[in-house]
Scaffold this motif. Sequence first.
Motif, PDB file in Angstrom:
ATOM      1  N   ILE A  11      -5.993  11.594  -2.352  1.00 58.30           N
ATOM      2  CA  ILE A  11      -7.063  11.029  -1.342  1.00 58.30           C
ATOM      3  C   ILE A  11      -6.887   9.265  -1.886  1.00 58.30           C
ATOM      4  CG2 ILE A  11      -9.344  10.510  -0.595  1.00 58.30           C
ATOM      5  CD1 ILE A  11      -9.822  13.481  -1.121  1.00 58.30           C
ATOM      6  N   ARG A  12      -6.639   8.624  -0.894  1.00 57.90           N
ATOM      7  CA  ARG A  12      -6.543   7.114  -1.180  1.00 57.90           C
ATOM      8  C   ARG A  12      -7.380   6.290  -0.141  1.00 57.90           C
ATOM      9  NH1 ARG A  12      -1.889   9.657  -1.105  1.00 57.90           N
ATOM     10  NH2 ARG A  12      -0.798   9.994  -2.963  1.00 57.90           N
ATOM     11  N   CYS A  13      -7.825   5.009  -0.954  1.00 60.11           N
ATOM     12  CA  CYS A  13      -8.571   4.271  -0.083  1.00 60.11           C
ATOM     13  C   CYS A  13      -7.599   3.451   0.923  1.00 60.11           C
ATOM     14  CB  CYS A  13      -9.367   3.088  -0.739  1.00 60.11           C
ATOM     15  SG  CYS A  13      -8.240   2.010  -1.750  1.00 60.11           S
ATOM     16  N   PRO A  14      -7.975   2.621   1.808  1.00 61.89           N
ATOM     17  CA  PRO A  14      -7.155   2.007   2.830  1.00 61.89           C
ATOM     18  C   PRO A  14      -6.201   1.118   2.078  1.00 61.89           C
ATOM     19  CG  PRO A  14      -9.393   1.973   3.906  1.00 61.89           C
ATOM     20  CD  PRO A  14      -9.477   2.706   2.415  1.00 61.89           C
ATOM     21  N   ASP A  15      -6.439   0.527   1.344  1.00 68.79           N
ATOM     22  CA  ASP A  15      -5.484  -0.321   0.275  1.00 68.79           C
ATOM     23  C   ASP A  15      -4.527   0.499  -0.314  1.00 68.79           C
ATOM     24  OD1 ASP A  15      -6.449  -2.799   1.300  1.00 68.79           O
ATOM     25  OD2 ASP A  15      -7.544  -3.215  -0.538  1.00 68.79           O
ATOM     26  N   GLY A  16      -5.060   1.394  -1.106  1.00 62.88           N
ATOM     27  CA  GLY A  16      -4.032   2.606  -1.702  1.00 62.88           C
ATOM     28  C   GLY A  16      -3.444   3.315  -1.095  1.00 62.88           C
ATOM     29  N   GLU A  17      -3.476   3.591   0.322  1.00 61.95           N
ATOM     30  CA  GLU A  17      -2.842   4.146   1.405  1.00 61.95           C
ATOM     31  C   GLU A  17      -1.641   3.226   1.898  1.00 61.95           C
ATOM     32  OE1 GLU A  17      -1.020   7.352   3.213  1.00 61.95           O
ATOM     33  OE2 GLU A  17      -2.975   7.398   1.990  1.00 61.95           O
ATOM     34  N   ARG A  18      -2.086   2.257   1.926  1.00 63.87           N
ATOM     35  CA  ARG A  18      -0.857   1.122   2.248  1.00 63.87           C
ATOM     36  C   ARG A  18       0.132   1.017   1.013  1.00 63.87           C
ATOM     37  NH1 ARG A  18      -0.398  -3.914   0.859  1.00 63.87           N
ATOM     38  NH2 ARG A  18      -2.735  -3.864   0.006  1.00 63.87           N
ATOM     39  N   LEU A  19      -0.262   0.816   0.029  1.00 70.67           N
ATOM     40  CA  LEU A  19       0.456   0.674  -0.871  1.00 70.67           C
ATOM     41  C   LEU A  19       1.398   1.929  -1.431  1.00 70.67           C
ATOM     42  CD1 LEU A  19      -1.877  -1.128  -3.513  1.00 70.67           C
ATOM     43  CD2 LEU A  19       0.143  -2.117  -2.447  1.00 70.67           C
ATOM     44  N   PHE A  20       0.831   3.098  -1.103  1.00 65.62           N
ATOM     45  CA  PHE A  20       1.514   4.359  -1.180  1.00 65.62           C
ATOM     46  C   PHE A  20       2.624   4.654  -0.313  1.00 65.62           C
ATOM     47  CE2 PHE A  20       2.065   8.915  -0.879  1.00 65.62           C
ATOM     48  CZ  PHE A  20       2.640   9.303  -2.159  1.00 65.62           C
ATOM     49  N   GLU A  21       2.173   4.104   1.058  1.00 68.26           N
ATOM     50  CA  GLU A  21       3.303   4.149   2.279  1.00 68.26           C
ATOM     51  C   GLU A  21       4.387   3.477   1.898  1.00 68.26           C
ATOM     52  OE1 GLU A  21       3.139   6.008   5.129  1.00 68.26           O
ATOM     53  OE2 GLU A  21       1.525   7.234   4.409  1.00 68.26           O
ATOM     54  N   ALA A  22       4.112   2.077   1.443  1.00 70.08           N
ATOM     55  CA  ALA A  22       5.297   1.319   1.251  1.00 70.08           C
ATOM     56  C   ALA A  22       6.083   1.836   0.061  1.00 70.08           C
ATOM     57  CB  ALA A  22       4.593  -0.232   0.667  1.00 70.08           C
ATOM     58  N   PHE A  23       5.530   2.292  -0.926  1.00 73.66           N
ATOM     59  CA  PHE A  23       6.233   2.841  -2.048  1.00 73.66           C
ATOM     60  C   PHE A  23       7.320   4.136  -1.633  1.00 73.66           C
ATOM     61  CE2 PHE A  23       6.063   6.533  -4.891  1.00 73.66           C
ATOM     62  CZ  PHE A  23       7.281   6.415  -5.866  1.00 73.66           C
ATOM     63  N   THR A  24       6.515   5.084  -0.806  1.00 73.46           N
ATOM     64  CA  THR A  24       7.159   6.073  -0.266  1.00 73.46           C
ATOM     65  C   THR A  24       8.544   5.590   0.621  1.00 73.46           C
ATOM     66  OG1 THR A  24       5.771   6.535   1.490  1.00 73.46           O
ATOM     67  CG2 THR A  24       5.446   7.945  -0.746  1.00 73.46           C
ATOM     68  N   ARG A  25       8.088   4.731   1.502  1.00 76.64           N
ATOM     69  CA  ARG A  25       8.921   4.293   2.445  1.00 76.64           C
ATOM     70  C   ARG A  25      10.546   3.612   1.757  1.00 76.64           C
ATOM     71  NH1 ARG A  25       5.762   1.493   4.992  1.00 76.64           N
ATOM     72  NH2 ARG A  25       6.187  -0.515   4.105  1.00 76.64           N
ATOM     73  N   LEU A  26      10.069   2.867   0.704  1.00 75.90           N
ATOM     74  CA  LEU A  26      11.186   2.403  -0.016  1.00 75.90           C
ATOM     75  C   LEU A  26      11.946   3.165  -0.835  1.00 75.90           C
ATOM     76  CD1 LEU A  26       9.136  -1.126  -1.095  1.00 75.90           C
ATOM     77  CD2 LEU A  26      11.517  -0.780   0.467  1.00 75.90           C
ATOM     78  N   GLN A  27      11.357   4.139  -1.291  1.00 76.71           N
ATOM     79  CA  GLN A  27      11.798   5.110  -2.310  1.00 76.71           C
ATOM     80  C   GLN A  27      12.840   5.956  -1.414  1.00 76.71           C
ATOM     81  OE1 GLN A  27       9.422   8.728  -3.750  1.00 76.71           O
ATOM     82  NE2 GLN A  27      10.463   8.422  -5.531  1.00 76.71           N
ATOM     83  N   ASP A  28      12.184   6.430  -0.089  1.00 77.74           N
ATOM     84  CA  ASP A  28      13.090   7.250   0.800  1.00 77.74           C
ATOM     85  C   ASP A  28      14.462   6.597   1.173  1.00 77.74           C
ATOM     86  OD1 ASP A  28      11.239   9.144   0.643  1.00 77.74           O
ATOM     87  OD2 ASP A  28      10.335   8.844   2.625  1.00 77.74           O
ATOM     88  N   ALA A  29      14.330   5.359   1.657  1.00 71.75           N
ATOM     89  CA  ALA A  29      15.325   4.420   1.772  1.00 71.75           C
ATOM     90  C   ALA A  29      16.332   4.361   0.643  1.00 71.75           C
ATOM     91  CB  ALA A  29      14.983   3.013   2.284  1.00 71.75           C
ATOM     92  N   TYR A  30      15.839   4.200  -0.728  1.00 74.76           N
ATOM     93  CA  TYR A  30      16.903   3.977  -1.594  1.00 74.76           C
ATOM     94  C   TYR A  30      17.315   5.310  -2.029  1.00 74.76           C
ATOM     95  CZ  TYR A  30      18.369   3.479  -6.461  1.00 74.76           C
ATOM     96  OH  TYR A  30      19.216   3.348  -7.466  1.00 74.76           O
ATOM     97  N   LEU A  31      16.808   6.394  -1.852  1.00 77.84           N
ATOM     98  CA  LEU A  31      17.362   7.775  -2.178  1.00 77.84           C
ATOM     99  C   LEU A  31      18.355   8.135  -1.040  1.00 77.84           C
ATOM    100  CD1 LEU A  31      14.125   9.648  -3.683  1.00 77.84           C
ATOM    101  CD2 LEU A  31      16.186   8.717  -4.947  1.00 77.84           C
ATOM    102  N   ALA A  32      18.080   7.862   0.086  1.00 68.80           N
ATOM    103  CA  ALA A  32      18.939   8.173   1.282  1.00 68.80           C
ATOM    104  C   ALA A  32      20.375   7.182   1.094  1.00 68.80           C
ATOM    105  CB  ALA A  32      18.369   7.686   2.707  1.00 68.80           C
ATOM    106  N   ARG A  33      20.254   6.165   0.673  1.00 69.29           N
ATOM    107  CA  ARG A  33      21.398   5.027   0.537  1.00 69.29           C
ATOM    108  C   ARG A  33      22.278   5.744  -0.775  1.00 69.29           C
ATOM    109  NH1 ARG A  33      20.702  -0.855  -1.218  1.00 69.29           N
ATOM    110  NH2 ARG A  33      20.682   0.298  -3.452  1.00 69.29           N
TER     111      ARG A  33
END
Length: 59
Positions: free
Chosen positions: A30-52
């Motif tokens: 469970i994340r607060c709004p700021d934590g959720e935003r940071l987690f989403e940015a991390f997972t989006r960049l991680q997915d992009a990096y691993l896909a590449r």
Amino acid sequence: MPDDLYQRYQAAHRAHRAHATTCSRCTDTIRCPDGERLFEAFTRLQDAYLARQRRQQRP
């Protein structure tokens, strides 16, 4: 030259972890709004990096 996507992915991870260690409202599931935003940015960049990485390893 350092890999910009990798650096952004790692910076997002550090930002998320730093927030999670200081925020009393965030947990692993469970994340607060700021934590959720940071987690989403991390997972989006991680997915992009691993896909590449997977695309580059294909013959």
